[in-house]
Design a protein around this motif. Structure first.
Motif, PDB file in Angstrom:
ATOM      1  N   ARG A   1      52.967  45.692  41.051  1.00 17.05           N
ATOM      2  CA  ARG A   1      51.712  45.763  40.298  1.00 17.05           C
ATOM      3  C   ARG A   1      50.869  46.936  40.750  1.00 17.05           C
ATOM      4  O   ARG A   1      50.341  47.693  39.941  1.00 17.05           O
ATOM      5  CB  ARG A   1      50.912  44.465  40.449  1.00 17.05           C
ATOM      6  CG  ARG A   1      51.511  43.277  39.726  1.00 17.05           C
ATOM      7  CD  ARG A   1      50.629  42.054  39.901  1.00 17.05           C
ATOM      8  NE  ARG A   1      49.404  42.181  39.148  1.00 17.05           N
ATOM      9  CZ  ARG A   1      48.244  41.625  39.493  1.00 17.05           C
ATOM     10  NH1 ARG A   1      48.173  40.925  40.607  1.00 17.05           N
ATOM     11  NH2 ARG A   1      47.187  41.767  38.744  1.00 17.05           N
ATOM     12  N   ARG A   2      50.749  47.115  42.063  1.00 18.00           N
ATOM     13  CA  ARG A   2      49.913  48.203  42.566  1.00 18.00           C
ATOM     14  C   ARG A   2      50.520  49.566  42.286  1.00 18.00           C
ATOM     15  O   ARG A   2      49.810  50.536  42.037  1.00 18.00           O
ATOM     16  CB  ARG A   2      49.639  47.985  44.052  1.00 18.00           C
ATOM     17  CG  ARG A   2      48.481  47.001  44.249  1.00 18.00           C
ATOM     18  CD  ARG A   2      48.503  46.242  45.543  1.00 18.00           C
ATOM     19  NE  ARG A   2      47.388  45.300  45.586  1.00 18.00           N
ATOM     20  CZ  ARG A   2      47.371  44.129  44.927  1.00 18.00           C
ATOM     21  NH1 ARG A   2      48.395  43.778  44.187  1.00 18.00           N
ATOM     22  NH2 ARG A   2      46.318  43.335  45.006  1.00 18.00           N
TER      23      ARG A   2
ATOM     24  N   TRP B   1      49.591  50.152  38.718  1.00 18.96           N
ATOM     25  CA  TRP B   1      48.184  50.544  38.610  1.00 18.96           C
ATOM     26  C   TRP B   1      48.000  52.027  38.905  1.00 18.96           C
ATOM     27  O   TRP B   1      47.221  52.710  38.229  1.00 18.96           O
ATOM     28  CB  TRP B   1      47.336  49.720  39.575  1.00 18.96           C
ATOM     29  CG  TRP B   1      47.243  48.263  39.259  1.00 18.96           C
ATOM     30  CD1 TRP B   1      47.753  47.611  38.163  1.00 18.96           C
ATOM     31  CD2 TRP B   1      46.612  47.252  40.045  1.00 18.96           C
ATOM     32  NE1 TRP B   1      47.482  46.276  38.230  1.00 18.96           N
ATOM     33  CE2 TRP B   1      46.790  46.012  39.366  1.00 18.96           C
ATOM     34  CE3 TRP B   1      45.932  47.252  41.257  1.00 18.96           C
ATOM     35  CZ2 TRP B   1      46.282  44.824  39.872  1.00 18.96           C
ATOM     36  CZ3 TRP B   1      45.441  46.054  41.756  1.00 18.96           C
ATOM     37  CH2 TRP B   1      45.610  44.858  41.067  1.00 18.96           C
TER      38      TRP B   1
ATOM     39  N   TYR C   1      45.052  39.042  34.065  1.00 19.70           N
ATOM     40  CA  TYR C   1      44.811  39.199  35.494  1.00 19.70           C
ATOM     41  C   TYR C   1      43.443  39.849  35.699  1.00 19.70           C
ATOM     42  O   TYR C   1      43.258  41.043  35.419  1.00 19.70           O
ATOM     43  CB  TYR C   1      45.895  40.067  36.133  1.00 19.70           C
ATOM     44  CG  TYR C   1      47.277  39.466  36.097  1.00 19.70           C
ATOM     45  CD1 TYR C   1      47.534  38.212  36.646  1.00 19.70           C
ATOM     46  CD2 TYR C   1      48.339  40.154  35.527  1.00 19.70           C
ATOM     47  CE1 TYR C   1      48.806  37.660  36.618  1.00 19.70           C
ATOM     48  CE2 TYR C   1      49.612  39.615  35.497  1.00 19.70           C
ATOM     49  CZ  TYR C   1      49.840  38.370  36.040  1.00 19.70           C
ATOM     50  OH  TYR C   1      51.097  37.828  36.019  1.00 19.70           O
ATOM     51  N   LEU C   2      42.499  39.073  36.193  1.00 14.77           N
ATOM     52  CA  LEU C   2      41.146  39.586  36.352  1.00 14.77           C
ATOM     53  C   LEU C   2      41.071  40.641  37.448  1.00 14.77           C
ATOM     54  O   LEU C   2      40.274  41.580  37.351  1.00 14.77           O
ATOM     55  CB  LEU C   2      40.169  38.439  36.627  1.00 14.77           C
ATOM     56  CG  LEU C   2      39.662  37.644  35.411  1.00 14.77           C
ATOM     57  CD1 LEU C   2      38.874  38.546  34.485  1.00 14.77           C
ATOM     58  CD2 LEU C   2      40.781  36.959  34.648  1.00 14.77           C
ATOM     59  N   ASP C   3      41.890  40.512  38.506  1.00 11.68           N
ATOM     60  CA  ASP C   3      41.884  41.540  39.542  1.00 11.68           C
ATOM     61  C   ASP C   3      42.421  42.856  38.998  1.00 11.68           C
ATOM     62  O   ASP C   3      41.990  43.935  39.423  1.00 11.68           O
ATOM     63  CB  ASP C   3      42.706  41.077  40.757  1.00 11.68           C
ATOM     64  CG  ASP C   3      44.161  40.814  40.430  1.00 11.68           C
ATOM     65  OD1 ASP C   3      44.467  40.452  39.270  1.00 11.68           O
ATOM     66  OD2 ASP C   3      45.004  40.948  41.332  1.00 11.68           O
ATOM     67  N   GLU C   4      43.327  42.789  38.038  1.00  8.13           N
ATOM     68  CA  GLU C   4      43.850  44.002  37.408  1.00  8.13           C
ATOM     69  C   GLU C   4      42.760  44.710  36.605  1.00  8.13           C
ATOM     70  O   GLU C   4      42.602  45.932  36.681  1.00  8.13           O
ATOM     71  CB  GLU C   4      45.015  43.635  36.495  1.00  8.13           C
ATOM     72  CG  GLU C   4      45.711  44.807  35.850  1.00  8.13           C
ATOM     73  CD  GLU C   4      47.078  44.393  35.350  1.00  8.13           C
ATOM     74  OE1 GLU C   4      48.031  44.499  36.141  1.00  8.13           O
ATOM     75  OE2 GLU C   4      47.192  43.959  34.183  1.00  8.13           O
TER      76      GLU C   4
ATOM     77  N   GLU D   1      39.577  44.465  37.098  1.00  4.57           N
ATOM     78  CA  GLU D   1      38.582  45.002  38.024  1.00  4.57           C
ATOM     79  C   GLU D   1      39.079  46.261  38.709  1.00  4.57           C
ATOM     80  O   GLU D   1      38.316  47.195  38.952  1.00  4.57           O
ATOM     81  CB  GLU D   1      38.204  43.955  39.061  1.00  4.57           C
ATOM     82  CG  GLU D   1      37.070  44.376  39.984  1.00  4.57           C
ATOM     83  CD  GLU D   1      36.275  43.197  40.484  1.00  4.57           C
ATOM     84  OE1 GLU D   1      35.060  43.361  40.724  1.00  4.57           O
ATOM     85  OE2 GLU D   1      36.845  42.111  40.641  1.00  4.57           O
ATOM     86  N   ALA D   2      40.373  46.310  39.021  1.00  2.00           N
ATOM     87  CA  ALA D   2      40.931  47.470  39.717  1.00  2.00           C
ATOM     88  C   ALA D   2      41.042  48.688  38.814  1.00  2.00           C
ATOM     89  O   ALA D   2      40.897  49.829  39.286  1.00  2.00           O
ATOM     90  CB  ALA D   2      42.304  47.122  40.283  1.00  2.00           C
TER      91      ALA D   2
ATOM     92  N   SER E   1      29.829  37.106  50.374  1.00  2.00           N
ATOM     93  CA  SER E   1      30.538  37.282  49.107  1.00  2.00           C
ATOM     94  C   SER E   1      29.584  37.139  47.935  1.00  2.00           C
ATOM     95  O   SER E   1      28.524  36.515  48.040  1.00  2.00           O
ATOM     96  CB  SER E   1      31.674  36.259  48.982  1.00  2.00           C
ATOM     97  OG  SER E   1      31.153  34.943  48.942  1.00  2.00           O
TER      98      SER E   1
ATOM     99  N   THR F   1      33.060  36.650  41.937  1.00  2.00           N
ATOM    100  CA  THR F   1      34.128  37.541  41.526  1.00  2.00           C
ATOM    101  C   THR F   1      34.076  37.730  40.011  1.00  2.00           C
ATOM    102  O   THR F   1      33.381  37.003  39.285  1.00  2.00           O
ATOM    103  CB  THR F   1      35.498  36.967  41.906  1.00  2.00           C
ATOM    104  OG1 THR F   1      35.705  35.752  41.156  1.00  2.00           O
ATOM    105  CG2 THR F   1      35.571  36.661  43.405  1.00  2.00           C
TER     106      THR F   1
ATOM    107  N   GLU G   1      36.448  36.976  38.127  1.00  2.00           N
ATOM    108  CA  GLU G   1      37.021  35.749  37.585  1.00  2.00           C
ATOM    109  C   GLU G   1      35.963  34.661  37.475  1.00  2.00           C
ATOM    110  O   GLU G   1      35.897  33.942  36.469  1.00  2.00           O
ATOM    111  CB  GLU G   1      38.183  35.268  38.446  1.00  2.00           C
ATOM    112  CG  GLU G   1      38.850  34.018  37.912  1.00  2.00           C
ATOM    113  CD  GLU G   1      40.112  33.651  38.674  1.00  2.00           C
ATOM    114  OE1 GLU G   1      40.697  32.602  38.361  1.00  2.00           O
ATOM    115  OE2 GLU G   1      40.502  34.408  39.584  1.00  2.00           O
TER     116      GLU G   1
END
Length: 294
Positions: free
Chosen positions: A180-181, A184, A203-206, A208-209, A278, A281, A283
């Motif tokens: 994945r990385r 990206w 994918y929410l981290d995707e 965001e990245a 924190s 997020t 998400e």
């Protein structure tokens, strides 16, 4: 790239945008799958479209790609109405669907050569293989590639025609974290080459990245558009400070976490035990916006 809370665009289409949409509607019988969407995607940005299954993402993207007719609204993609876009317009689009040519008996190079033949000014297949990290697999048949390699081949087929606009539909489904990385990094490199990218992903981290901006869609309507760090008021949300004191795990919400941690540190002779700070997020924010939080 700064952006405040999403505002409905002006009624006129934006002639400078890669994608400009006003009042898009698509109905299936009595049900509106897309119910009055307004959207602008800037040239050269990565834009992520987020939403649950059935929200209208796929229908919207298919209208933008020219695969599906709309019932109402105005749409311009690279300055052209997709409903009337011809071969020259289509040559400026790259489309990477969820399934591609991975099971082909042709080699990677043969697939790219065949795809390149459809375009007036394609990239060299060898250059494309290098760009997606498949040079060593040029002579390998598509069916022999790993999942991550097949997805890279899908992207190679999508960009060999030098698209100005690339549609990526769930591009890393089934990838392991390392793949994945790596993917990206490829997407960022394409953006650096000047390609505008519309990404749909669960994918929410995707998102965001990768994304410069994200749009959240639910029930056929756009809820909000903004940079990931500010979506849904996320950037203004209180921070949660956690630490351990007297053997007990403690938490506190605060709008001034730096000052709070400074005061907290004064109570301990050394490091604050198990200190963590924190904020919500992407998400967390997304689930709250679409109403799916348990």
């Amino acid at each position: 790239m700064a952006a405040g809370p999403w505002r409905r665009p002006t009624e006129e289409l934006d002639p400078d945008a890669a994608i400009s949409v006003r009042g898009l509607v698509k109905r299936y019988g009595d049900r509106a799958a897309v119910d009055g969407i307004d959207l602008d995607i800037r040239r050269g940005e990565i834009f992520a479209l987020l939403g649950p299954n059935g929200a209208g993402k796929t229908t919207t993207v298919e209208v933008l790609e020219g695969f599906r007719d709309r019932d109402d609204g105005e749409v311009r993609v690279l300055g052209v109405d997709p409903a009337t876009g011809g071969r020259r317009w289509k040559a400026d689009l790259g489309i990477v669907l969820q399934s591609g040519a991975g099971d082909s008996q042709l080699t990677c190079r043969e697939l790219l050569q065949a795809q390149a033949s459809y375009y007036p000014d394609p990239r060299d297949p060898g250059e494309v293989l290098a760009l997606v990290g498949l040079t060593e697999k040029a002579g390998a048949r598509g069916r022999t590639l790993s999942g991550g390699q097949r997805r890279r081949l899908d992207v190679a087929l999508g960009i060999v025609g030098r698209p100005k606009l690339l549609f990526l539909d769930e591009p890393t489904t089934g990838f392991d974290p390392e793949a994945r990385r790596q993917f990206w990094a490829l997407v960022r490199e394409l953006r650096e080459l000047g390609t505008t990218i519309l990404l749909t992903t669960h994918y929410l981290d995707e998102a965001e990245a990768l994304a410069d901006r994200v749009g959240v869609i639910a029930h056929g309507r756009v809820l909000e558009i903004g940079v990931p760090g500010e979506l849904g008021g996320r950037g203004l949300a209180p921070a949660v400070v956690s630490w351990t004191e007297d053997g007990v795990r403690r938490t506190a919400e605060t709008a001034t976490p730096t000052a709070f941690v400074r005061e907290l540190a004064a109570r301990f002779p050394g490091e604050v035990p198990d200190l963590a700070v924190s904020r919500p997020t992407l998400e967390d924010t997304y689930l709250r916006m679409i109403g799916d939080r348990p």
